[in-house]
Enzyme design. Structure first.
Site, PDB file in Angstrom:
ATOM      1  N   ASP A  84       8.379  13.394  -2.031  1.00 63.38           N
ATOM      2  CA  ASP A  84       7.229  13.546  -2.193  1.00 63.38           C
ATOM      3  C   ASP A  84       7.010  14.984  -1.689  1.00 63.38           C
ATOM      4  O   ASP A  84       7.806  15.870  -0.650  1.00 63.38           O
ATOM      5  CB  ASP A  84       6.666  12.353  -0.598  1.00 63.38           C
ATOM      6  N   GLU A 183      -0.962   2.303  -6.664  1.00 62.46           N
ATOM      7  CA  GLU A 183      -0.994   1.746  -5.142  1.00 62.46           C
ATOM      8  C   GLU A 183      -2.517   1.338  -4.963  1.00 62.46           C
ATOM      9  O   GLU A 183      -3.403   1.565  -4.796  1.00 62.46           O
ATOM     10  CB  GLU A 183      -1.095   2.404  -4.108  1.00 62.46           C
TER      11      GLU A 183
HETATM   12  O1  KIV Z   1       5.153   7.886   0.548  1.00 61.70           O
HETATM   13  C1  KIV Z   1       5.509   6.510   0.347  1.00 61.70           C
HETATM   14  O2  KIV Z   1       6.242   5.708   1.106  1.00 61.70           O
HETATM   15  C2  KIV Z   1       4.550   6.589  -0.836  1.00 61.70           C
HETATM   16  C3  KIV Z   1       4.943   5.009  -1.004  1.00 61.70           C
HETATM   17  C4  KIV Z   1       3.678   3.792  -0.539  1.00 61.70           C
HETATM   18  C5  KIV Z   1       4.826   4.558  -2.526  1.00 61.70           C
HETATM   19  O3  KIV Z   1       4.509   6.931  -1.518  1.00 61.70           O
END
Ligand code: KIV
Length: 266
Positions: A84, A183
């Site tokens: 991320d 989401e």
């Molecule tokens: O940060 C995370 O775990 C996510 C998921 C909710 C898809 O983005």
């Protein structure tokens, strides 16, 4: 399991095979998830909430994401590791976005990165995908926008809001994303998006019609038994209770002199 690549995830949509993704933040958990055959491991910025104890994902830094991505990569060799991009790692400029995506690939050894946002994030998505870094988008409920949304609420309920999310989905595909997380949106909207897009949709709280599903590992393992979970979380194990029972058994045995036993002594 074969080495999973972004093109293979795209092919899974074409062949109608369901895609699975779980989060992980450490090497041992990544190893277990990979051994279970899950194709994608997401090093989510959810690490800030479920591991570091922050109230939101907003404080998570690039250095923290690099550390957790590297840990996950050390525990997995075949699953596609998606890292991320945390808040403020891609909003300021396209060159910042490129540099930070590059760090997750170079220092974290991720195979892909994920970014929150639809149309508004499409410039950053394009810039990163132009560096040949596979990029996954994330639309609907985007936790980094918690303050604008006024909480973690279902998105896209009314006709107008649904149309905005549909536009976001088109924009991220157009910008070069290889997949998109949906989401907390109505199942029927997720179905329309999944039917229209040629890239796979991976749902969390988006119903059964997505091309794949993702859950936050700590939530599905029941690591925090007293936490109030969102409706879409299914708990598959009760690891929180197992940890508590083991810790209390250890305490009892130390106090009663049963641990360490002869077999544990040199
Ligand atoms: O940060 C995370 O775990 C996510 C998921 C909710 C898809 O983005």
């Amino acid at each position: 399991m074969k080495n999973i690549t972004a093109p293979m995830i795209l092919e899974m949509k074409q062949s109608g095979d369901k895609i699975t993704m779980l989060t992980a933040y450490s090497s041992p958990m990544a190893r277990l998830v990979e051994e279970a055959g899950v194709q994608l491991i997401l090093v989510g910025d959810s690490v800030g909430m479920v591991e570091a104890g922050y109230e939101t994902t907003l404080p998570v830094t690039m250095d923290e994401m690099v550390y957790h991505t590297r840990s996950v990569r050390n525990g997995s060799s075949k699953a596609l590791v998606v890292a991320d991009m945390p808040f403020m790692s891609y909003q300021e400029s396209l060159s910042e976005a490129r540099r930070n995506a590059g760090r997750l690939i170079k220092e974290g050894r991720a195979g892909a990165v994920k970014i929150e946002g639809g149309l508004k994030a499409s410039g950053a998505i394009r810039a990163i995908s132009d560096m040949d870094v596979p990029i996954m988008a994330h639309i609907g409920l985007t936790p980094q926008s918690v303050h604008r949304m006024g909480g973690y609420k279902v998105q896209g309920r009314g006709k107008e809001d649904a149309e905005i999310i549909m536009e976001d989905a088109r924009a991220v595909q157009e910008a070069g994303a290889f997949a998109v997380v949906l989401e907390a949106i109505p199942a029927m909207l997720a179905r329309m998006i999944t039917q229209e897009l040629s890239i796979p949709t991976i749902g969390i709280g988006a119903g059964p019609y997505c091309d794949g599903q993702v859950l936050v590992l700590n939530d599905m393992l029941g690591l925090e038994p007293d936490k109030k979970q969102l409706k879409f979380v299914k708990q598959y194990a009760n690891i929180g209770k197992a940890v508590k029972d083991a810790a209390s058994e250890f305490k009892k045995e130390v106090e009663s002199g049963h641990f360490p036993g002869k077999e544990h002594c040199y």
